[in-house]
Design a protein around this motif. Structure first.
Motif, short mmCIF file in Angstrom:
data_model
loop_
_atom_site.label_atom_id
_atom_site.label_comp_id
_atom_site.label_asym_id
_atom_site.label_seq_id
_atom_site.Cartn_x
_atom_site.Cartn_y
_atom_site.Cartn_z
N LEU A 28 0.85 -1.27 0.00
CA LEU A 28 -0.14 0.07 0.08
C LEU A 28 0.94 1.18 -0.12
N ARG A 29 2.16 1.05 0.19
CA ARG A 29 3.01 2.38 0.09
C ARG A 29 3.15 3.12 -0.99
N ASP A 30 2.79 2.03 -2.11
CA ASP A 30 2.97 2.42 -3.60
C ASP A 30 1.54 2.73 -4.03
N LEU A 41 -10.70 -2.63 -3.52
CA LEU A 41 -11.49 -2.43 -5.14
C LEU A 41 -10.67 -2.01 -6.15
N LEU A 42 -9.91 -0.96 -5.94
CA LEU A 42 -8.90 -0.22 -7.08
C LEU A 42 -7.93 -1.50 -7.61
N ALA A 43 -7.49 -2.24 -6.67
CA ALA A 43 -6.51 -3.29 -7.02
C ALA A 43 -7.15 -4.40 -7.88
N PRO A 69 -4.71 -8.89 -3.48
CA PRO A 69 -4.98 -8.19 -4.72
C PRO A 69 -4.02 -6.77 -4.77
N GLU A 70 -3.60 -6.23 -3.48
CA GLU A 70 -2.81 -5.00 -3.21
C GLU A 70 -1.59 -5.15 -3.98
N HIS A 85 -11.30 -11.23 -11.57
CA HIS A 85 -11.04 -10.27 -10.34
C HIS A 85 -12.06 -9.09 -10.39
N ALA A 86 -12.75 -9.06 -11.39
CA ALA A 86 -14.05 -8.00 -11.09
C ALA A 86 -14.94 -8.46 -12.30
#
Length: 435
Positions: free
Chosen positions: A14-16, A43-45, A69-70, A149-150
């Motif tokens: 998540l740092r990126d 969600l975004l991942a 997923p992150e 994935h979605a």
């Protein structure tokens, strides 16, 4: 691996995430108006994964299952080493060819592509659904590492919930009058039982199933092989509009992706997983509908097949399924409902399907059968990505086909030797078949 270890990796990933999350979050809001809030980073991942890897990519599925997923965020930032280190800690370095996986994802690892797709999704009123959402069809979980994935949805989210009581109706594009009439009879009877009808929106059997469901005021779901903004076939635009009005048009591919040949085969596994029962109404020995039957059998779902005239080549695939004990003979909606009741919640174990199957060639690619027998899978994919009049550079071909640059170069050499790819000043274009 302890939960705290996975959490530490997630924190590192998540740092990126901050820059891309800040840019994408406003673009995601209009795509989630009908859904409850979920963790924005997860969600975004998943949205990113749906636009970066090809459907059914098991390496991506394994990475997500183990690291979350992150893990996409350091890849987007060019920090592959963070993910490689995590894979080593999880002792996953030997499970997949990770350098090859990273290489085929790399041409699409550009946040700007994701932002553009989100804007375009809003223009067609699409909704994005991810695992954990109430609207997520539970049947897709059976696909394991190859699950989507979605899902990108145009239409009614209630239609996805209806997939818990659904039947997939599939069959030949070049359907006979018998096949179309039988499809209408079966679909009408299933609609009376309030079944959701799942199919692929194609010509022939698919279209007959969708149209009958709509006429019967029953929900129907069309699963596309491209983005939900690329309604295919184009001649069915009116039909798709009707489906969107009362059911749903869905895809696992992010908006903007073309319905390429290789994606139809992967699309079939989604149709099979959404439904408890798959019914093949009419299919020749090499019909693409048999891919859907095979996908259903592989995840333990029931398959029914409709018999046809004994001399009809259009029903030879159905007859083979029945003869080999892979499908239950069905002649009416009552047979299908009985099969649905027997299989729901219990699974349905079948022998491995072994059929000579090939996706039917589209009319404008009648020579594709010769290409399929003489060239590698990579070469066939690049051939589909090439255009006869406009040239594409190798980098664009890699991003389009979801392949690494090395794979693209090797495929182009193979195609050039057969006269199927022609180099020019601005890249490569499609050549002509040599007979």
């Amino acid at each position: 691996m302890p939960a705290q270890t996975r959490q530490s990796h997630t924190d590192a990933f998540l740092r990126d995430a901050a820059p891309i999350l800040a840019a994408a979050q406003p673009l995601l809001v209009p795509l989630r108006t009908q859904l409850q809030a979920v963790d924005p980073a997860a969600l975004l991942a998943r949205v990113c994964w749906s636009g970066i890897c090809e459907p059914g990519d098991r390496a991506a599925g394994a990475l997500i299952a183990n690291l979350g997923p992150e893990a996409i965020f350091p890849l987007l930032a060019g920090h592959d080493g963070v993910v490689v280190e995590a894979l080593s800690e999880y002792q996953l370095h030997d499970e997949h060819d990770w350098p090859a996986a990273f290489a085929r994802w790399r041409p699409r690892l550009h946040p700007e592509r994701i932002y553009a797709a989100l804007r375009n999704a809003a223009q067609v009123n699409a909704t994005v659904v991810v695992p954990g959402d109430v609207a997520w069809p539970k049947g897709l979980d059976a696909l394991g590492e190859s699950q989507p994935h979605a899902l990108w949805v145009r239409g009614q989210l209630d239609a996805l919930a209806g997939c818990e009581q659904s039947v997939a109706i599939v069959g030949a594009r070049a359907a006979s009058n018998y096949g179309v009439e039988t499809t209408a009879d079966l679909t009408s009877g299933l609609s009376d039982q309030r079944c959701t009808i799942v199919s692929g929106g194609a010509y022939g059997i698919d279209a007959a199933a969708h149209r009958t469901a709509i006429a019967s005021d029953a929900p129907t779901v069309a699963v596309l092989a491209g983005g939900v903004d690329r309604l295919y076939p184009a001649a069915h635009r009116g039909l798709f509009t009707q489906i969107i009005g009362s059911g749903a048009v869905i895809s696992e591919l992010i908006v903007g992706q073309a319905p390429e040949r290789w994606r139809f085969i992967q699309r079939n596994r989604i149709i099979a997983a959404l439904a408890a029962v798959t019914v093949v109404v009419e299919a020749g020995r090499r019909s693409g509908a048999l891919h859907t039957a095979r996908s259903a059998l592989e995840i333990g779902r029931a398959v029914g097949a409709v018999p046809g005239p004994i001399h009809s080549a259009a029903s030879a695939g159905c007859h083979q399924l029945i003869r080999d004990g892979l499908a239950q003979l069905v002649t009416g909606a009552d047979d299908i409902m009985q099969l649905w009741r027997e299989s729901t919640g219990l699974g349905w174990c079948s022998p491995e399907l072994q059929l000579d199957i090939d996706e039917p060639a589209t009319p404008q690619r009648s020579d594709y059968a010769r290409l399929a027998t003489a060239h590698s899978d990579a070469a066939r994919r690049i051939y589909d990505a090439l255009r006869p009049r406009s040239a594409k550079p190798p980098e664009a071909l890699a991003a389009h086909a979801g392949m690494s640059m090395n794979e693209v170069r090797a495929a182009l050499v193979e195609l050039e030797m057969g006269g199927l790819a022609v180099p020019c000043d601005t890249g490569w274009r499609r050549g002509e078949q040599r007979h």
